[in-house]
Scaffold this active site. Structure first.
Site, mmCIF file in Angstrom:
data_model
loop_
_atom_site.group_PDB
_atom_site.id
_atom_site.type_symbol
_atom_site.label_atom_id
_atom_site.label_comp_id
_atom_site.label_asym_id
_atom_site.label_seq_id
_atom_site.Cartn_x
_atom_site.Cartn_y
_atom_site.Cartn_z
ATOM 1 N N CYS A 71 0.833 -1.199 0.000
ATOM 2 C CA CYS A 71 0.000 0.000 0.000
ATOM 3 C C CYS A 71 0.872 1.255 0.000
ATOM 4 C CB CYS A 71 -0.937 -0.028 1.207
ATOM 5 S SG CYS A 71 -1.861 1.494 1.475
ATOM 6 N N CYS A 74 -0.137 4.019 2.437
ATOM 7 C CA CYS A 74 0.242 3.646 3.805
ATOM 8 C C CYS A 74 1.668 4.107 4.113
ATOM 9 C CB CYS A 74 0.155 2.131 4.001
ATOM 10 S SG CYS A 74 -1.505 1.436 3.838
#
Length: 318
Positions: A71, A74
């Site tokens: 991700c 993230c």
């Protein structure tokens, strides 16, 4: 009624001494070589989630960062949260949960909240989930949300963190400070309480808090005076009979818990209200929860019975 010791209040000043005790624990941990500063950020998994997130949230807000290695957003958000965790120094704890390594737990939580993507940030306060934000956000936006979380934790749950690390220079400066004599207004409030002048004590403590809203000793004294004021005219037999016949009546259980506490039965008082929280819902649940938090103030937030009750409350709420 003898007011001194009417409630088991050996820790009447415990709330006011909480900061000093927290600082002492931090100093001890540092002297023993414990990694104090790094505890602001921790990795959690399915095995540790109960202890490190739910139970820990009874004493400090815990912010959970749901992330994965694939991700990219993230990887933008995580450093922001880690920096804030270190900056806030114990006002909240950041727990990082890798959703790939903990798929069952992550899916259970995210699906219950209707969340389909990450990064997602969820806080726990007193075991209760508090959604924060989804997606990568800039530092200042994250800071604003965390400020709100810290305020809610203190105002609604009575939960505050404690300093994680302090410099030796700070310790020396604090130890060099002269002892401050007892405030005359606070002494007058204590004297009124000891004399049995409950109305006078309540007003005196409120006067102190009007000038110093954060005075923990005055908060504890006011909580004790108000408790005694609520119970002084109650018929114990009638109150307990009503509570036994109406297990889901919030006010009946609150009155019985107040009597339990005045009689020194601290665990019984806390346990009664924790169980009531599990039986009722909506506004009734919130009424009982808030009253239980006020009883924590009477005993003192450092008392181990309060810590145990907070954990039990967290299990009922979540």
């Amino acid at each position: 009624m003898s007011l001194r010791g009417a409630v088991d209040l050996a820790a009447v000043k415990a709330a006011g001494e909480a900061k000093e005790k927290a600082q002492e624990r931090a100093r001890t941990a540092r002297e023993q070589g414990a990694p104090v500063a790094s505890s602001a950020v921790l990795d959690v998994d399915e095995a540790s989630f109960e202890q490190e997130v739910l139970q820990r949230s009874a004493s400090v807000p815990v912010v959970v960062d749901f992330w994965a290695d694939w991700c990219q957003p993230c990887k933008q958000l995580s450093p922001v949260l880690e920096k804030l965790a270190e900056e806030y120094n114990g006002k909240f704890i950041l727990a990082k949960l890798d959703i790939e390594a903990n798929q069952a737990l992550a899916q259970s939580i995210l699906s219950q909240l209707g969340v389909q993507g990450i990064p997602f940030v969820l806080a726990f306060v007193g075991g209760q989930p508090v959604p924060m934000f989804q997606g990568a956000v800039p530092m200042e936006q994250a800071r604003q949300v965390i400020d709100q979380l810290v305020d809610v934790a203190e105002q609604q749950f009575g939960i505050v963190g404690e300093p994680i690390g302090e410099s030796p220079a700070d310790d020396a400066e604090e130890s060099a400070l002269p002892e401050v004599p007892e405030d005359p207004a606070l002494a007058a409030a204590h004297d009124a309480l000891d004399r049995g002048d409950l109305g006078g004590a309540v007003q005196a403590y409120r006067n102190v808090l009007a000038d110093r809203p954060g005075d923990e000793e005055a908060k504890a004294g006011l909580a004790q005076a108000e408790l005694l004021q609520r119970t002084i005219d109650l018929d114990p037999a009638a109150v307990r009979s009503e509570a036994a016949e109406n297990p889901t009546d919030p006010q009946a259980q609150i009155r019985a818990a107040d009597l339990d506490l005045v009689g020194g039965h601290v665990e019984d008082a806390f346990g009664r209200l924790v169980e009531t929280v599990g039986r009722v819902f909506g506004d009734d649940r919130n009424t009982v929860r808030v009253h239980l938090l006020s009883l924590f103030e009477v005993i003192g937030t450092e008392d181990p019975r309060v810590a145990a009750a907070r954990q039990a409350l967290a299990r009922k709420l979540f």
